[in-house]
Scaffold this motif. Structure first.
Motif, PDB file in Angstrom:
ATOM      1  N   SER A 196       0.852  -1.180   0.000  1.00 23.44           N
ATOM      2  CA  SER A 196       0.000   0.000   0.000  1.00 23.44           C
ATOM      3  C   SER A 196       0.892   1.236   0.000  1.00 23.44           C
ATOM      4  O   SER A 196       1.857   1.301   0.764  1.00 23.44           O
ATOM      5  N   LEU A 197       0.589   2.197  -0.852  1.00 14.44           N
ATOM      6  CA  LEU A 197       1.398   3.408  -0.945  1.00 14.44           C
ATOM      7  C   LEU A 197       0.511   4.562  -1.389  1.00 14.44           C
ATOM      8  O   LEU A 197      -0.169   4.463  -2.412  1.00 14.44           O
ATOM      9  N   GLU A 198       0.520   5.642  -0.621  1.00 19.98           N
ATOM     10  CA  GLU A 198      -0.216   6.835  -1.017  1.00 19.98           C
ATOM     11  C   GLU A 198       0.610   7.601  -2.041  1.00 19.98           C
ATOM     12  O   GLU A 198       1.767   7.931  -1.797  1.00 19.98           O
ATOM     13  N   LEU A 199       0.011   7.877  -3.189  1.00 19.85           N
ATOM     14  CA  LEU A 199       0.696   8.639  -4.229  1.00 19.85           C
ATOM     15  C   LEU A 199       0.523  10.114  -3.934  1.00 19.85           C
ATOM     16  O   LEU A 199      -0.592  10.601  -3.764  1.00 19.85           O
ATOM     17  N   LYS A 200       1.651  10.846  -3.881  1.00 19.43           N
ATOM     18  CA  LYS A 200       1.637  12.262  -3.533  1.00 19.43           C
ATOM     19  C   LYS A 200       2.257  13.090  -4.653  1.00 19.43           C
ATOM     20  O   LYS A 200       3.166  12.627  -5.343  1.00 19.43           O
ATOM     21  N   PRO A 201       1.780  14.328  -4.833  1.00 20.43           N
ATOM     22  CA  PRO A 201       2.361  15.200  -5.851  1.00 20.43           C
ATOM     23  C   PRO A 201       3.877  15.310  -5.685  1.00 20.43           C
ATOM     24  O   PRO A 201       4.388  15.399  -4.570  1.00 20.43           O
TER      25      PRO A 201
ATOM     26  N   HIS B 108      -0.593  17.633  -8.641  1.00 21.57           N
ATOM     27  CA  HIS B 108      -1.755  18.005  -7.819  1.00 21.57           C
ATOM     28  C   HIS B 108      -3.066  17.742  -8.563  1.00 21.57           C
ATOM     29  O   HIS B 108      -4.070  17.406  -7.942  1.00 21.57           O
ATOM     30  N   ASP B 109      -3.034  17.878  -9.893  1.00 20.01           N
ATOM     31  CA  ASP B 109      -4.262  17.729 -10.672  1.00 20.01           C
ATOM     32  C   ASP B 109      -4.298  16.435 -11.483  1.00 20.01           C
ATOM     33  O   ASP B 109      -5.071  16.311 -12.420  1.00 20.01           O
ATOM     34  N   GLY B 110      -3.449  15.480 -11.151  1.00 19.77           N
ATOM     35  CA  GLY B 110      -3.470  14.207 -11.880  1.00 19.77           C
ATOM     36  C   GLY B 110      -2.082  13.632 -12.052  1.00 19.77           C
ATOM     37  O   GLY B 110      -1.242  13.710 -11.157  1.00 19.77           O
ATOM     38  N   VAL B 111      -1.837  13.103 -13.230  1.00 17.66           N
ATOM     39  CA  VAL B 111      -0.556  12.461 -13.523  1.00 17.66           C
ATOM     40  C   VAL B 111      -0.071  12.907 -14.899  1.00 17.66           C
ATOM     41  O   VAL B 111      -0.883  13.194 -15.784  1.00 17.66           O
TER      42      VAL B 111
END
Length: 84
Positions: free
Chosen positions: A16-21, A66-69
């Motif tokens: 599990s990993l939170e994707l951050k800007p 911040h707005d996607g990838v």
């Protein structure tokens, strides 16, 4: 830096990993000849199919924003017939 934390495995797993800007990592799909069941060798690097069938892997590098990838490895678009 190459291959440093956070480590994102490129096969099905329970991590599990939170994707951050600001995070940049690769997505590396594996196309397999037969089985899609994989395991990792003791070298903590090599991944093979359980049936040892042939496999191919390719990658794209992505940037979490911040707005996607943003996919960083997509070639520029061209409608020039010579580029096809």
């Amino acid at each position: 830096f190459f291959h440093c934390a956070p480590y994102v495995k490129h096969y099905r797993n329970n991590d599990s990993l939170e994707l951050k800007p600001g995070m940049v990592f690769t997505i590396e799909p594996m196309v397999t000849e037969f089985s899609d069941e994989c395991y990792e060798w003791n070298d903590d690097w090599t991944v093979v199919t359980k049936d040892l069938g042939r496999a191919a892997q390719f990658e794209h590098t992505v940037l979490i924003k911040h707005d996607g990838v943003e996919i960083l490895t997509v070639p520029p678009f061209s409608d020039d017939e010579n580029d096809k």
